[in-house]
Design a protein around this motif. Structure first.
Motif: not given
Length: 539
Positions: A331, A336, A385
């Motif tokens: 990531n 998020v 996310a």
């Protein structure tokens, strides 16, 4: 006399699949299994489920017509265990084979399970290469070894050289260039009408599947009918031939174009057929090349089509098997934020998103620019996310399997891999959407405005994304010009941009799954250890 049990998965519906080679109709049994686990690990679109189940049943019928013994476990059969492993064990008990033959699967979660089938079944399980693809995983691994950057363009050139597609007699690319992507970006002109989509009327066998899907998955995101997909190899071939005759010549110019109410434009819509085995990628590439050599389609159309299959399709599969399972856990941009509810409802005042999500709901289809530069661009700019975005793409598109969906979304759409796939994020303001579509002229937001209540949200989200990600991105040479533009922006304007973005994002809400049918967590890819020796041996 015991024979071989040949287990064919739902995305392996090719008569030439490796697991069927050497089939002895007098002794062998072919197993197909419709299992609940494959319908539930994400909330798949009803059309996607119906396509795969109907194609499986037609494949079984064709095998039986040729005198092959088929054991086809239907989703609603009493005693169905609900899993591949469970159905394999039941079939071994029924048929007592001396061995099981399967073809290497398309998803990491299935592969990790498949490696335990031999021990569980108590008979030898032979896992054969899936040679429907041009480039096996070990071949991609050899190409990637020692390279600092794994760029698709260089892989694509190597595949062109290996296959000879669109090469001159002396081995040079036709037209003098390898890639005509810059000639694939024309907006749709007024008055140019795309051909009608090729539709297939469901037969009685497909109608049975539609009734089953309607009864079991009515609450899922997506409309089941009208059901337009081909479910046999002959139907898929007819759909492809329709594209070649009526759309291919314009595909090169307008493959990046978008238009409200035009779901397919000049696209082939054959990726579902390629991905479940109803079409042969080698055959379709050769067919398109032949159209170019006969002078019936321009080079940018033929090359643009072949690049999607020989280039991107093979590249993302190679990258998937090279980098999994760790790849899915990266990531790089620290995104998020939860997936907004409108990804499941389509209820948003942003016309571009409403159009693409609405089309996705109706058809389980959107073309690559709609996925990359509309829903994908929004997800990138809003910092959604990666896992939630990837589950959405995997659920809603008929052609989505993990090997193709994950690298495209994780790497190309979200830049979550930090640049393994793409040299920079595919981030864009509303100006790109306006240039390539007619969405903005139908929207309540003003694509010409960057701040204020009427400004296109993509504009202030774009500049905020660049400010937020500056530390990560400003050293990228391809981003230098845009950061110089940002630096010329007045401080008051930058403050207004940030404020508008914060206000907009705070109002998004969240929904990790469709309200009526929330997805369960899929098995974690990271839970299985990497076993490169097995992958190298069997793939």
């Amino acid at each position: 006399m015991p024979g071989t049990l040949r287990f064919v998965l739902g995305d392996q519906l090719s008569r030439g699949i490796s697991s069927l080679r050497g089939l002895d109709p007098a002794a062998d049994t072919v197993l197909l299994a419709e299992v609940a686990a494959e319908t539930e690990y994400v909330p798949h679109h009803p059309k996607k489920i119906a396509l795969i189940l109907a194609a499986m049943r037609h494949f079984s019928a064709a095998l039986r017509a040729d005198g092959v013994r088929v054991d086809h476990v239907r989703l609603d059969d009493p005693g169905n265990s609900g899993s591949f492993r469970g159905e394999l064990l039941r079939a071994v008990e029924r048929h007592r084979p001396d061995r099981v033959v399967v073809t290497f699967p398309g998803e990491w979660r299935v592969w990790t399970d498949m490696k335990g089938w031999e021990a569980a079944a108590g008979v030898p399980v032979e896992i054969r290469d899936d040679d429907r693809f041009f480039c096996p995983p070990r071949r991609f691994r050899a190409w990637a070894a020692g390279r600092r950057q794994l760029r698709m363009e260089f892989f694509y050139r190597e595949m062109r050289r290996e296959t000879g597609l669109l090469l001159t007699p002396d081995g040079e690319p036709e037209g003098g260039a390898w890639n005509y992507d810059t000639d694939n970006r024309k907006p749709l002109p007024r008055g140019l009408e795309p051909p009608p989509r090729f539709d297939v009327r469901p037969d009685a066998l497909t109608a049975e599947v539609l009734a089953l899907v309607r009864a079991r998955f009515a609450e899922r995101f997506g409309e089941l009918e009208p059901f337009r997909f081909a479910v046999t190899a002959a139907g898929a071939e007819a759909a492809f031939e329709h594209f070649v005759r009526h759309a291919l010549r314009h595909f090169g110019d307008y493959q990046d174009a978008m238009a409200a109410g035009q779901d397919t434009l000049f696209h082939a819509v054959i990726s579902p057929y390629l991905n479940i085995g109803l079409l042969d990628p080698r055959a379709v590439c050769r067919r398109v090349e032949a159209e170019y050599r006969a002078g019936r389609v321009p080079l940018n159309a033929a090359e643009g089509f072949i690049r999607q299959i020989l280039g991107w399709r093979e590249y993302v599969r190679g990258l998937y098997w090279l980098r999994m399972p760790d790849y899915a856990e990266t990531n790089a941009l620290g995104a998020v934020r939860d997936l907004p509810p409108f990804f499941w409802t389509g209820e948003t005042p942003m016309t571009c998103l409403r159009e693409v999500i609405g089309q996705t709901r109706r058809e389980a289809y959107a073309h690559h620019i709609q996925r990359l530069m509309v829903t994908g661009n929004f997800a990138l700019l809003a910092g959604l996310a990666p896992r939630q975005v990837e589950e959405w793409y995997l659920a809603v598109y008929a052609d989505a399997f993990d090997w193709v969906e994950l690298p495209n979304v994780h790497g190309m759409v979200l830049h979550a891999d930090g640049g393994v796939m793409a040299s920079k994020p595919y981030a864009a303001s509303g100006k790109y959407i306006d240039r390539m579509s007619d969405y903005c002229g139908r929207c309540r937001f003003d694509v010409r405005r960057t701040t204020g209540a009427d400004a296109c949200p993509l504009n202030f989200l774009y500049w905020t994304f660049l400010m937020d990600q500056r530390e990560r991105l400003q050293g990228n040479p391809r981003m230098a010009m845009i950061y110089r533009t940002l630096d010329r922006m007045a401080p008051a304007t930058r403050d207004a941009v940030r404020a508008d973005a914060a206000r907009f994002l705070a109002g998004l809400g969240s929904a990790s799954g469709p309200p009526s049918d929330p997805p369960s967590d899929p098995p974690s890819a990271a839970a299985s250890p990497v076993q490169p020796s097995l992958l190298e041996k069997d793939a």
